[in-house]
Design a protein around this motif. Sequence first.
Motif: not given
Length: 117
Positions: A9-18, A93-100, A110-117
């Motif tokens: 999602g969209l989060v401000q600088p200094g914020g958190s996401l899980r 960026g777009v965050y991807f998980c991977k299984c090896r 993938g899931t989009q992460v945007t860090v912006s004011t």
Amino acid sequence: VQLVESGGGLVQPGGSLRLSCAASGFTFISCAMSWSRQAPEKERELVASISTIIGGSSKNYADSVKGRFTISRDNAKKTVYLQMNSLKPEDTGVYFCKCRMWSNDYWGQGTQVTVST
């Protein structure tokens, strides 16, 4: 084999996401799991990884996220997590998980992460 990411999602600088990555269709405990990200016009980069139980569930992080991101896995829920704190604009960026598993790589969509004011 299916991996489904969520939590971006969209989060401000200094914020958190899980972020979460739910697995199905295979033996999750046999997977070494990782998170990678790809920013626009940049190559995909490894962010964090966690080994199997046999490997001691050892964790590794890119230098750019050490001390801010934490990877974990819940084998009962077949899910891997990425807790991201103190987020910076350069984490966008777009965050991807991977299984090896058995030298084969399986990626989520993938899931989009945007860090912006």
